[in-house]
Scaffold this active site. Structure first.
Site, PDB file in Angstrom:
ATOM      1  N   ASP A 375      48.243  35.817  48.865  1.00  0.00           N
ATOM      2  CA  ASP A 375      49.552  36.369  49.198  1.00  0.00           C
ATOM      3  C   ASP A 375      50.425  35.436  50.015  1.00  0.00           C
ATOM      4  O   ASP A 375      51.638  35.625  50.089  1.00  0.00           O
ATOM      5  CB  ASP A 375      49.376  37.712  49.920  1.00  0.00           C
ATOM      6  CG  ASP A 375      48.968  38.817  48.959  1.00  0.00           C
ATOM      7  OD1 ASP A 375      49.193  38.654  47.747  1.00  0.00           O
ATOM      8  OD2 ASP A 375      48.427  39.834  49.412  1.00  0.00           O
ATOM      9  N   TYR A 456      50.928  46.365  47.472  1.00  0.00           N
ATOM     10  CA  TYR A 456      50.240  46.730  48.710  1.00  0.00           C
ATOM     11  C   TYR A 456      51.125  46.567  49.937  1.00  0.00           C
ATOM     12  O   TYR A 456      51.923  45.626  50.031  1.00  0.00           O
ATOM     13  CB  TYR A 456      48.967  45.893  48.907  1.00  0.00           C
ATOM     14  CG  TYR A 456      47.746  46.520  48.282  1.00  0.00           C
ATOM     15  CD1 TYR A 456      47.221  47.710  48.763  1.00  0.00           C
ATOM     16  CD2 TYR A 456      47.123  45.934  47.184  1.00  0.00           C
ATOM     17  CE1 TYR A 456      46.112  48.299  48.189  1.00  0.00           C
ATOM     18  CE2 TYR A 456      46.004  46.508  46.597  1.00  0.00           C
ATOM     19  CZ  TYR A 456      45.502  47.701  47.113  1.00  0.00           C
ATOM     20  OH  TYR A 456      44.402  48.287  46.532  1.00  0.00           O
TER      21      TYR A 456
END
Length: 753
Positions: A375, A456
């Site tokens: 990420d 998320y």
């Protein structure tokens, strides 16, 4: 990458005039007390003027870079252009010379990443503002260069690869409409009902670029609306005329061309499976069901009845809290980093902060099996969102804007950071004696931020407790990346959670850097093992040989011993000590590393999709020597080079001494996500939680909270009169209503009913 990801930014309409309480004797709003850092922060953000000056200087033909303006509407992947500019964090050696001595503040440098598609061998290069190649960060085989096939899928790259995807999907639109009830004519074509979503990593070592696209319904939370159709493309090189379709997969059958797929469809050879449901109400979080009894009352919340007990210098990103002090900085890649952490004037940590967050998936299809997200590649900090008062953070928290550099500008999220003090809900310490009762109130200061990276939402807390403990917590929520439900899978990759979807087994690992400087930079890593051995003792002749516990002490000598597991049964204590600094009792002063909830590492050690790029995630803990040339365990460009990443973490561990040296701990938080039906619509943060604590270990001569005034002591009276407790002059203000059960008088006399 997650193709047109873009971080999800929460849009809110803020309400004013909301009545929270009714009282004629209300408490005043918490008062804010400012402070000023003793020294201006060396951890900076480039302002608009500085960015403009740097950009103009780089674009000047005299520099010989042959750059195209990144804002040009005609920009292509074969141009040279600036990908982003950010501050170059100063070297620790320079910062300490400034903070601890008389040196001037470290010079400012800009870290520039350029896409150099116009070179004979196109790649991407990291540079300093002197146009010196920024090579010292990167120990991988490519150094500071990222091969073209591993470059990020930015606007120019997407523009180059999109036409072939549209061409292929348009040519089979009649088939996809029948098989999966979706079509794709392009992301901006109103006829498109499918969402374009791609795998990462897209390359192994930069020699090619191969992607998989799982086709999903283009509606709310497309992560959880998968079909059983996948396409794969070869986008290697910079010449779009050479790009090609590799295969189409439907119902796990491989078709090597559009023609082969159409022939199978028209001849009736394709076995049709159900398309994703069109009713997506199961993905909405609107309240459902009968209201629970008394749930119409406001939930408990922390209050600051007499004002805030912490101070902030917002300009310098500096915080003070009842003995604690630290600086903080926000960056595109990793969000908040905490620096120069001191407790009662003594340094504990030079740096504490997130380095990377990875998610490795599995599944019986080409998309899930090949998915391994890093990420930091997307910019975890750039995905920071505005916090919701009273829900994301307690009422009366202090909100700060998060500011960072990305691409060619200064970016800011309003109220992207919150700071608050909270009641920990338990005493620090307490004890009852026949003539004595004591209880100390426990509280902590927390600095929090949230990033929504695609599906998320990650919540990160750094908390500072009054007894000298530091805690780091990570929590996850949002939408799972669901898989297409296949009864024959037998639940081996996750349970069925809706009509056509299953949850997907995956592992989250979040790496945290803890650069310890206990008093100074000469520290040692100590393992204390609780061992069991057979002994005999002359005072137990009747027992003969029997088992007894004792402690065994081992100092890690070199980095060769620096890759560490989670201690089994808690029978090993990890601590960092300074052998040159003793407490009153002659013990080396130190801090203990306390595993918390779910300190996991990757289960798969040899996955081709995280072969070398995820070395930091393959053990729970690691300890290495600090070097300015090893500032992080990962890098922004780690995503698409799993076999030849810019940073190979295990190269940090090259036999250097760890005894009384400058030590860094690399700690993994995370969770093996055993998905469940309760992940629909959203994963719950109470369970998706991981933590670590750093606690004093012989740091002081006694327990470090004995100076707290928020404590109560009862001493028995010899004359038998009612005991008046000593509250050190601290009591709730008159505006705070208490019940009869909240009274302190009578506690000593009525301990037993």
């Amino acid at each position: 990458m997650r193709f047109s990801l873009g971080c999800s930014i929460l849009g809110l309409q803020w309400l004013s005039g909301l009545v929270l309480a009714r009282s004629s004797d209300s408490c005043a709003a918490p008062a804010y007390v400012p402070t000023t850092a003793e020294k201006a922060t060396p951890f900076f953000v480039l302002n608009d003027t500085e960015l403009q000056d740097i950009t103009e200087w780089l674009l000047d033909p005299a520099q010989g870079l042959n750059l195209t303006d990144a804002t040009s509407p005609n920009l292509t992947q074969t141009d040279n252009y600036i990908w982003y500019i950010e501050p170059l964090r100063p070297n620790k050696t320079d910062v300490l010379a400034y903070l601890d001595g008389n040196a001037s503040s470290p010079a400012k440098y800009a870290h520039v990443v350029m896409a150099e598609g116009g070179k004979a061998e196109p790649d991407m290069t990291d540079n300093e503002t002197t146009i010196q190649e920024l090579a010292y960060w990167y120990n991988g085989v490519h150094g500071a260069h990222v091969p073209f096939n591993s470059r990020p899928a930015d606007g120019p790259r997407n523009a180059a690869i999109l036409p072939l995807i549209i061409e292929v999907m348009s040519s089979i639109a009649d088939i996809t409409a029948d098989l999966v009830d979706m079509v794709f004519y392009g992301p901006d074509d109103p006829r498109s009902t499918a969402h374009l979503f791609t795998t990462n990593p897209q390359s192994k070592d930069g020699s090619d670029c191969l992607i998989w696209i799982p086709w999903r319904r283009n509606r709310m939370a497309y992560f959880d609306q998968p079909s059983d159709l996948y396409t794969s493309f070869d986008f290697s090189g910079s010449d779009p005329s050479l790009y090609k379709l590799r295969m189409i997969v439907y119902n796990l059958v491989v078709y090597n061309s559009v023609e082969e797929f159409r022939a199978a469809y028209e001849s009736g050879q394709i076995i049709k499976v159900p398309p994703p449901a069109t009713d997506d109400s199961f993905l909405q979080k609107d309240r459902l069901g009968a209201v629970r009894d008394l749930e119409n009352r406001l939930a408990p919340t922390s209050v600051e009845l007499e004002g805030k007990r912490y101070k902030i210098d917002e300009e310098n990103g500096y915080v003070e809290y009842l003995g604690w002090s630290f600086y903080h900085q926000f960056t595109r890649d990793m969000g908040i980093g905490i620096f120069d952490i001191k407790f009662k004037g003594e340094r504990i940590l030079y740096e504490l902060g997130l380095q990377e967050a990875a998610a490795q998936y599995s599944g019986n299809n080409p998309f899930q099996a090949a998915t391994a997200y890093f990420d930091r590649y997307y910019g975890i900090g750039s995905c920071n969102v505005r916090l919701v008062p009273g829900y994301d953070c307690p009422y009366h928290a202090t909100y700060l804007n998060s500011t960072w550099n990305d691409e060619l500008g200064v970016h800011e999220v309003i109220d992207g950071i919150c700071i608050f003090e909270s009641d920990l809900g338990h005493p620090y310490s307490r004890h009852n004696e026949a003539t004595y009762i004591h209880s100390s109130k426990a509280s902590a200061l927390t600095i929090r931020w949230i990033a929504t990276v695609g599906n998320y939402d990650y919540l990160f807390d750094y908390s500072f407790w009054m007894d000298g403990t530091i805690a780091v917590d990570a929590r996850a929520s949002g939408y799972i990346q669901a898989n297409y439900y296949r009864p024959s899978d037998g639940g081996h990759w996750g349970p069925r959670v809706q009509e056509t979807i299953t949850g997907t087994l995956h592992t989250h690992v979040m790496n945290v850097k803890a650069d310890f400087d206990l008093i100074d930079t000469k520290n040692t890593f100590l393992k204390t093992d609780l061992i069991v051995e057979n002994i005999t003792a002359p005072w137990f002749p009747e027992l003969g040989e029997f088992e007894m516990m004792r402690l065994n002490f081992t100092e890690l000598q070199t980095e060769d011993e620096g890759l560490l597991p989670v201690p089994t049964n808690g029978q090993t204590m990890y601590s960092v000590i300074n052998k040159d600094q003793k407490n009153k009792w002659g013990e080396s002063r130190g801090y203990r590393i306390l595993p918390g909830i779910s300190n996991v590492h990757l289960a798969s050690q040899n996955s081709p999709f995280m072969k070398k790029s995820g070395e930091w995630a393959k053990q729970a803990f690691a300890v290495s020597r600090q070097h300015d040339t090893e500032p992080s365990s990962s890098s922004t460009q780690q995503q698409n080079l799993p076999w030849a990443p810019p940073v190979e973490f295990w190269k940090f561990f090259d036999g250097e001494s760890l005894v009384q040296e400058d030590l860094v701990m690399w700690i993994n938080l995370g969770m093996h996500h055993y998905t469940r039906s309760e992940d629909i619509p959203n994963t719950i943060m109470t369970e998706a939680h991981s933590s670590i604590m750093f606690a004093p270990q012989n740091w002081g001569d006694t327990e470090l909270a004995v100076d707290l005034t928020n404590a109560v002591i009862y001493h028995a009276n010899e004359n038998g009169s009612v005991v008046v407790p000593d509250v050190n002059g601290v009591s709730p203000p008159s505006c705070f209503p208490l019940t009869s059960q909240d009274q302190l008088l009578g506690v000593f006399e009525n301990q037993n009913p």
